[in-house]
Design an enzyme around this catalytic site. Structure first.
Site, PDB file in Angstrom:
ATOM      1  N   ASP A  39      44.488 -38.877 -22.388  1.00  0.00           N
ATOM      2  CA  ASP A  39      45.923 -39.049 -22.113  1.00  0.00           C
ATOM      3  C   ASP A  39      46.405 -40.334 -22.779  1.00  0.00           C
ATOM      4  OD1 ASP A  39      48.373 -38.291 -20.996  1.00  0.00           O
ATOM      5  OD2 ASP A  39      48.061 -39.484 -19.200  1.00  0.00           O
ATOM      6  N   ASP A  71      43.857 -46.376 -17.401  1.00  0.00           N
ATOM      7  CA  ASP A  71      43.943 -45.056 -16.778  1.00  0.00           C
ATOM      8  C   ASP A  71      43.151 -43.962 -17.492  1.00  0.00           C
ATOM      9  OD1 ASP A  71      44.561 -43.004 -15.112  1.00  0.00           O
ATOM     10  OD2 ASP A  71      46.702 -42.953 -15.567  1.00  0.00           O
TER      11      ASP A  71
END
Length: 329
Positions: A201, A217
Site C-alpha cells: 500500500d 504502515d
C-alpha cells in the site's frame, strides 16, 4: 472472537488504557485519535516522556499468524537498517492482546510528506524500495495473501453488485462494465513477475521524510510484484511518470533487478484498487465511522461517477503500456 459485524463499539477510553497498562505502558498524556478507519490508531505520550502510537487491529480481518508475519517483515527490514517504523517488543512479543483485541505499539515519528516534485525524493525512494524488495525476496510469507488481480476482482464483483447502496437502476450497467473489465484483463498478455514480500500500500500518505524518507504502515503487506509498490506514487502525464520511474529504478537496481515487463501490470492494478476500494466501503458500512466519514458513498452521484471512471479504466487497459524507454523494441 467477535462477530463479522463488529465495529469497535467496545473500544472505549477505559479499555484502551487498561490494554496499555496491562503491558506496563502508562500514559502521561491523553490518547489522540489518528486518521485511520480500518483499524483504530492513537498517539500518546508515555511516562518516559516519549511519544508512541498504538494500533488496535480490526477483529477478524487478519489472523494472529498474518499479523505476526507483518511484524516479522518489519523486523527483518529494521535489522537491514532500513528507514521503516517497526512495532516495539514487550518481553519478546510485538503482537499484544487484551480481551478480544490484538494491538501493537510503535514509536511516533513525524516528518514532511513525500513530494513527487523533488528528484531527491525519488532517488531516496528508489534506494529504500530496492533495499526493501531485496530483503522481501529473501523469504516468503506463509499466511499473508498473494496478489492475484483477476481472482480478486472476480471475487469482488458479486459483493459489489449485492451492495444495497448501489442504485438498482445502475446495477445492470455495473455488472456489464465490471465483466468487461475482467474480460479485458484476462485477455492481456501474461506478465511473469517475481513474487516477493512487498509493502502493498505504498502511496504518498505512507511515506514521510525527515532528512531521509521512511515508510509507515505495513498493514497491507503481501506477496506481490515490485511494481505494486511503485505505481500509486506516479503522477502527472506520461512523460512525467516516465521520468519519475527512471530516477526511481536507477537507484532501485543498485539493490535488486526490476523487470520492466511489470509496467504492463499498472492499469490492471489500478482497476483492482478501484474495485476493492468500493467493496471495502460496502463491507464496512455497518461501522458508524464509515457513514460519518464517507457519506457520499450512499449518494447516487457517487455511483454514477464511479461507473464513468470504470468505463474509462476499461479504455486505459487497452492502451499501450507505460514504458521506461519508448524507443526500445
Amino acid at each position: 472472537m467477535m462477530s463479522a459485524n463488529f465495529h469497535f463499539h467496545q473500544l472505549q477510553p477505559d479499555l484502551l488504557l487498561d490494554a496499555l497498562e496491562s503491558y506496563q505502558i502508562r500514559l502521561e498524556s491523553g490518547l489522540m485519535a489518528l486518521n485511520s478507519y480500518e483499524n483504530r490508531v492513537y498517539q500518546f505520550k508515555a511516562d518516559d516522556m516519549q511519544r508512541y502510537v498504538v494500533k488496535f487491529y480490526r477483529p477478524e480481518r487478519w489472523t494472529a499468524e498474518q499479523i505476526g508475519e507483518e511484524h516479522q517483515f518489519c523486523r527483518d527490514l529494521q535489522q537491514a537498517e532500513l528507514d521503516i517504523i517497526a512495532p516495539l517488543q514487550f518481553d519478546g512479543q510485538s503482537l499484544l492482546q487484551y480481551q478480544h483485541y490484538y494491538f501493537a505499539v510503535f514509536p511516533s515519528k513525524g516528518g514532511r510528506p513525500f513530494s513527487a516534485e523533488q528528484d531527491e525524493h525519488w532517488e531516496q525512494l528508489g534506494t529504500l524500495l530496492g533495499q526493501l524488495h531485496q530483503v522481501g525476496a529473501a523469504t516468503t510469507f506463509q499466511h499473508r495473501p498473494i496478489l492475484q488481480v483477476h481472482t480478486e476482482i472476480q471475487q469482488a464483483i458479486p459483493l459489489l453488485l449485492q451492495c444495497p447502496l448501489l442504485p438498482a437502476a445502475l446495477r445492470p450497467q455495473y455488472q456489464r462494465v465490471l465483466e468487461q473489465l475482467l474480460h479485458t484483463i484476462q485477455q492481456l498478455p501474461a506478465v511473469k513477475w517475481r513474487s516477493r514480500r512487498i509493502h502493498g500500500d505504498c502511496h504518498a500518505g505512507n511515506i514521510l521524510t525527515d532528512q531521509q524518507l521512511f515508510l509507515l504502515d505495513f498493514d497491507d503487506c503481501l506477496q506481490g510484484p515490485a511494481v505494486q509498490d511503485f505505481w500509486m506514487l506516479l503522477s502527472g502525464d506520461e512523460m512525467e511518470q516516465r521520468i519519475q520511474l527512471e530516477i526511481l529504478t536507477e537507484q532501485y537496481q543498485n539493490f535488486t533487478d526490476f523487470n520492466q515487463s511489470e509496467l504492463a501490470l499498472i492499469e490492471p492494478l489500478r482497476c483492482r484498487r478501484m474495485v476493492l476500494y468500493m467493496v471495502w466501503l460496502a463491507k464496512r458500512w455497518a461501522d458508524p465511522a464509515f457513514p460519518l466519514h464517507f457519506p457520499w458513498f450512499a449518494h447516487e452521484d457517487y455511483w454514477q461517477q464511479q461507473l464513468q471512471q470504470l468505463q474509462q479504466q476499461n479504455l486505459r487497459l487497452q492502451q499501450p503500456t507505460l514504458r521506461l524507454y519508448p524507443y526500445d523494441i
